[in-house]
Design a protein around this motif. Sequence first.
Motif, PDB file in Angstrom:
ATOM      1  N   THR A  34       0.846  -1.185   0.000  1.00  0.00           N
ATOM      2  CA  THR A  34       0.000   0.000   0.000  1.00  0.00           C
ATOM      3  C   THR A  34       0.885   1.240   0.000  1.00  0.00           C
ATOM      4  O   THR A  34       1.738   1.396   0.875  1.00  0.00           O
ATOM      5  CB  THR A  34      -0.923   0.011   1.235  1.00  0.00           C
ATOM      6  N   PRO A  35       0.704   2.125  -0.970  1.00  0.00           N
ATOM      7  CA  PRO A  35       1.557   3.315  -1.028  1.00  0.00           C
ATOM      8  C   PRO A  35       1.238   4.305   0.085  1.00  0.00           C
ATOM      9  O   PRO A  35       0.100   4.396   0.545  1.00  0.00           O
ATOM     10  CB  PRO A  35       1.227   3.916  -2.396  1.00  0.00           C
ATOM     11  N   ALA A  36       2.266   5.030   0.513  1.00  0.00           N
ATOM     12  CA  ALA A  36       2.063   6.114   1.476  1.00  0.00           C
ATOM     13  C   ALA A  36       1.400   7.275   0.741  1.00  0.00           C
ATOM     14  O   ALA A  36       1.735   7.555  -0.412  1.00  0.00           O
ATOM     15  CB  ALA A  36       3.397   6.545   2.062  1.00  0.00           C
ATOM     16  N   TRP A  37       0.443   7.921   1.370  1.00  0.00           N
ATOM     17  CA  TRP A  37      -0.242   9.044   0.741  1.00  0.00           C
ATOM     18  C   TRP A  37      -0.799   9.935   1.839  1.00  0.00           C
ATOM     19  O   TRP A  37      -1.338   9.461   2.835  1.00  0.00           O
ATOM     20  CB  TRP A  37      -1.394   8.574  -0.146  1.00  0.00           C
ATOM     21  N   SER A  38      -0.675  11.239   1.654  1.00  0.00           N
ATOM     22  CA  SER A  38      -1.338  12.203   2.527  1.00  0.00           C
ATOM     23  C   SER A  38      -1.727  13.398   1.671  1.00  0.00           C
ATOM     24  O   SER A  38      -1.064  13.690   0.663  1.00  0.00           O
ATOM     25  CB  SER A  38      -0.428  12.650   3.670  1.00  0.00           C
ATOM     26  N   PRO A  39      -2.795  14.102   2.046  1.00  0.00           N
ATOM     27  CA  PRO A  39      -3.184  15.268   1.254  1.00  0.00           C
ATOM     28  C   PRO A  39      -2.071  16.321   1.229  1.00  0.00           C
ATOM     29  O   PRO A  39      -1.814  16.931   0.190  1.00  0.00           O
ATOM     30  CB  PRO A  39      -4.445  15.790   1.935  1.00  0.00           C
ATOM     31  N   GLU A  40      -1.381  16.496   2.339  1.00  0.00           N
ATOM     32  CA  GLU A  40      -0.325  17.510   2.401  1.00  0.00           C
ATOM     33  C   GLU A  40       0.836  17.166   1.471  1.00  0.00           C
ATOM     34  O   GLU A  40       1.341  18.035   0.740  1.00  0.00           O
ATOM     35  CB  GLU A  40       0.175  17.670   3.845  1.00  0.00           C
ATOM     36  N   ASN A  79     -15.765   7.820   0.124  1.00  0.00           N
ATOM     37  CA  ASN A  79     -16.379   8.984  -0.529  1.00  0.00           C
ATOM     38  C   ASN A  79     -16.534  10.157   0.433  1.00  0.00           C
ATOM     39  O   ASN A  79     -16.326  11.313   0.042  1.00  0.00           O
ATOM     40  CB  ASN A  79     -17.710   8.599  -1.166  1.00  0.00           C
ATOM     41  N   GLU A  80     -16.864   9.883   1.682  1.00  0.00           N
ATOM     42  CA  GLU A  80     -16.946  10.964   2.669  1.00  0.00           C
ATOM     43  C   GLU A  80     -15.574  11.573   2.930  1.00  0.00           C
ATOM     44  O   GLU A  80     -15.444  12.790   3.055  1.00  0.00           O
ATOM     45  CB  GLU A  80     -17.552  10.436   3.971  1.00  0.00           C
ATOM     46  N   TYR A  81     -14.549  10.732   3.014  1.00  0.00           N
ATOM     47  CA  TYR A  81     -13.187  11.201   3.237  1.00  0.00           C
ATOM     48  C   TYR A  81     -12.744  12.129   2.102  1.00  0.00           C
ATOM     49  O   TYR A  81     -12.240  13.226   2.338  1.00  0.00           O
ATOM     50  CB  TYR A  81     -12.247   9.997   3.345  1.00  0.00           C
ATOM     51  N   VAL A  82     -12.969  11.681   0.866  1.00  0.00           N
ATOM     52  CA  VAL A  82     -12.539  12.500  -0.271  1.00  0.00           C
ATOM     53  C   VAL A  82     -13.399  13.754  -0.389  1.00  0.00           C
ATOM     54  O   VAL A  82     -12.891  14.834  -0.719  1.00  0.00           O
ATOM     55  CB  VAL A  82     -12.517  11.681  -1.574  1.00  0.00           C
ATOM     56  N   ALA A  83     -14.692  13.662  -0.091  1.00  0.00           N
ATOM     57  CA  ALA A  83     -15.550  14.850  -0.120  1.00  0.00           C
ATOM     58  C   ALA A  83     -15.037  15.899   0.862  1.00  0.00           C
ATOM     59  O   ALA A  83     -15.063  17.097   0.568  1.00  0.00           O
ATOM     60  CB  ALA A  83     -16.994  14.470   0.206  1.00  0.00           C
ATOM     61  N   GLU A  84     -14.545  15.440   2.003  1.00  0.00           N
ATOM     62  CA  GLU A  84     -13.996  16.385   2.987  1.00  0.00           C
ATOM     63  C   GLU A  84     -12.733  17.052   2.430  1.00  0.00           C
ATOM     64  O   GLU A  84     -12.522  18.245   2.624  1.00  0.00           O
ATOM     65  CB  GLU A  84     -13.702  15.646   4.299  1.00  0.00           C
ATOM     66  N   VAL A  86     -12.086  17.562  -0.787  1.00  0.00           N
ATOM     67  CA  VAL A  86     -12.562  18.484  -1.824  1.00  0.00           C
ATOM     68  C   VAL A  86     -13.061  19.774  -1.176  1.00  0.00           C
ATOM     69  O   VAL A  86     -12.789  20.870  -1.659  1.00  0.00           O
ATOM     70  CB  VAL A  86     -13.669  17.816  -2.679  1.00  0.00           C
ATOM     71  N   SER A  87     -13.752  19.642  -0.055  1.00  0.00           N
ATOM     72  CA  SER A  87     -14.272  20.804   0.660  1.00  0.00           C
ATOM     73  C   SER A  87     -13.155  21.607   1.336  1.00  0.00           C
ATOM     74  O   SER A  87     -13.158  22.843   1.313  1.00  0.00           O
ATOM     75  CB  SER A  87     -15.287  20.332   1.706  1.00  0.00           C
ATOM     76  N   ARG A  88     -12.191  20.920   1.929  1.00  0.00           N
ATOM     77  CA  ARG A  88     -11.104  21.578   2.657  1.00  0.00           C
ATOM     78  C   ARG A  88     -10.136  22.307   1.714  1.00  0.00           C
ATOM     79  O   ARG A  88      -9.555  23.321   2.084  1.00  0.00           O
ATOM     80  CB  ARG A  88     -10.329  20.564   3.487  1.00  0.00           C
ATOM     81  N   TYR A  89      -9.957  21.766   0.506  1.00  0.00           N
ATOM     82  CA  TYR A  89      -9.017  22.346  -0.460  1.00  0.00           C
ATOM     83  C   TYR A  89      -9.764  22.675  -1.759  1.00  0.00           C
ATOM     84  O   TYR A  89      -9.561  22.026  -2.782  1.00  0.00           O
ATOM     85  CB  TYR A  89      -7.873  21.370  -0.751  1.00  0.00           C
ATOM     86  N   PRO A  90     -10.607  23.707  -1.731  1.00  0.00           N
ATOM     87  CA  PRO A  90     -11.432  24.031  -2.914  1.00  0.00           C
ATOM     88  C   PRO A  90     -10.565  24.262  -4.157  1.00  0.00           C
ATOM     89  O   PRO A  90      -9.565  24.963  -4.121  1.00  0.00           O
ATOM     90  CB  PRO A  90     -12.141  25.325  -2.517  1.00  0.00           C
ATOM     91  N   GLY A  91     -10.975  23.627  -5.234  1.00  0.00           N
ATOM     92  CA  GLY A  91     -10.284  23.776  -6.499  1.00  0.00           C
ATOM     93  C   GLY A  91      -9.051  22.909  -6.664  1.00  0.00           C
ATOM     94  O   GLY A  91      -8.542  22.751  -7.768  1.00  0.00           O
ATOM     95  N   ARG A  92      -8.551  22.343  -5.577  1.00  0.00           N
ATOM     96  CA  ARG A  92      -7.331  21.529  -5.665  1.00  0.00           C
ATOM     97  C   ARG A  92      -7.626  20.056  -5.891  1.00  0.00           C
ATOM     98  O   ARG A  92      -6.853  19.353  -6.522  1.00  0.00           O
ATOM     99  CB  ARG A  92      -6.478  21.682  -4.387  1.00  0.00           C
ATOM    100  N   PHE A  93      -8.747  19.572  -5.328  1.00  0.00           N
ATOM    101  CA  PHE A  93      -9.092  18.165  -5.476  1.00  0.00           C
ATOM    102  C   PHE A  93     -10.492  18.007  -6.056  1.00  0.00           C
ATOM    103  O   PHE A  93     -11.393  18.785  -5.742  1.00  0.00           O
ATOM    104  CB  PHE A  93      -9.055  17.433  -4.122  1.00  0.00           C
ATOM    105  N   GLY A  94     -10.651  16.988  -6.889  1.00  0.00           N
ATOM    106  CA  GLY A  94     -11.942  16.516  -7.357  1.00  0.00           C
ATOM    107  C   GLY A  94     -12.024  15.045  -6.982  1.00  0.00           C
ATOM    108  O   GLY A  94     -11.098  14.503  -6.369  1.00  0.00           O
ATOM    109  N   ASN A  95     -13.103  14.367  -7.358  1.00  0.00           N
ATOM    110  CA  ASN A  95     -13.270  12.977  -6.945  1.00  0.00           C
ATOM    111  C   ASN A  95     -14.007  12.174  -7.992  1.00  0.00           C
ATOM    112  O   ASN A  95     -15.027  12.610  -8.505  1.00  0.00           O
ATOM    113  CB  ASN A  95     -14.056  12.916  -5.634  1.00  0.00           C
ATOM    114  N   PHE A  96     -13.464  11.006  -8.320  1.00  0.00           N
ATOM    115  CA  PHE A  96     -14.217   9.978  -9.011  1.00  0.00           C
ATOM    116  C   PHE A  96     -14.719   9.061  -7.900  1.00  0.00           C
ATOM    117  O   PHE A  96     -13.926   8.485  -7.158  1.00  0.00           O
ATOM    118  CB  PHE A  96     -13.349   9.189  -9.988  1.00  0.00           C
ATOM    119  N   ALA A  97     -16.017   8.941  -7.777  1.00  0.00           N
ATOM    120  CA  ALA A  97     -16.615   8.208  -6.666  1.00  0.00           C
ATOM    121  C   ALA A  97     -16.181   6.744  -6.645  1.00  0.00           C
ATOM    122  O   ALA A  97     -15.951   6.126  -7.675  1.00  0.00           O
ATOM    123  CB  ALA A  97     -18.136   8.286  -6.742  1.00  0.00           C
TER     124      ALA A  97
END
Length: 139
Positions: A34-40, A79-84, A86-97
């Motif tokens: 599993t790859p390491a990943w963080s929004p930051e 989906n809730e995690y990614v929606a958060e 998208v909301s926290r970083y407007p314009g930076r993230f989108g989501n394929f459900a």
Amino acid sequence: MPNAARIDVHTHVVPPFWAEELPSHGGDPSGWSTPAWSPEAHLAFMNDQQVATSVLSLTAPSVVAWEGQERRDMARRVNEYVAELVSRYPGRFGNFATVPLPDVEGAVAEAYWCSPGCWTATRTRRSSWRTRAGSSPTR
């Protein structure tokens, strides 16, 4: 971010709760770790590469290792995690459900939950859906 014009439409998200639970559901059948990943960290990568927006989708093997209602629940959590994000970083993230296939009924329900037609005052747009329903295959 100044001068960033790229949109990355193939970015895998790895929610921490999903990565933690994956091994107890058989892990990744490909044998990859599993790859390491963080929004930051991903935002730093985007800035370095002049990427304005990354469209996120869950990495393999998605939610197929979970069974029944657990599969539906994990898809919703993702989906809730990614929606958060998208909301926290407007314009930076989108989501394929993420949908709980091969559970077609659950996938349709999750797609509906994630669709723009399901917005409320407290929910953000989660995904974009395109269809050719009703159009001829030659158009």
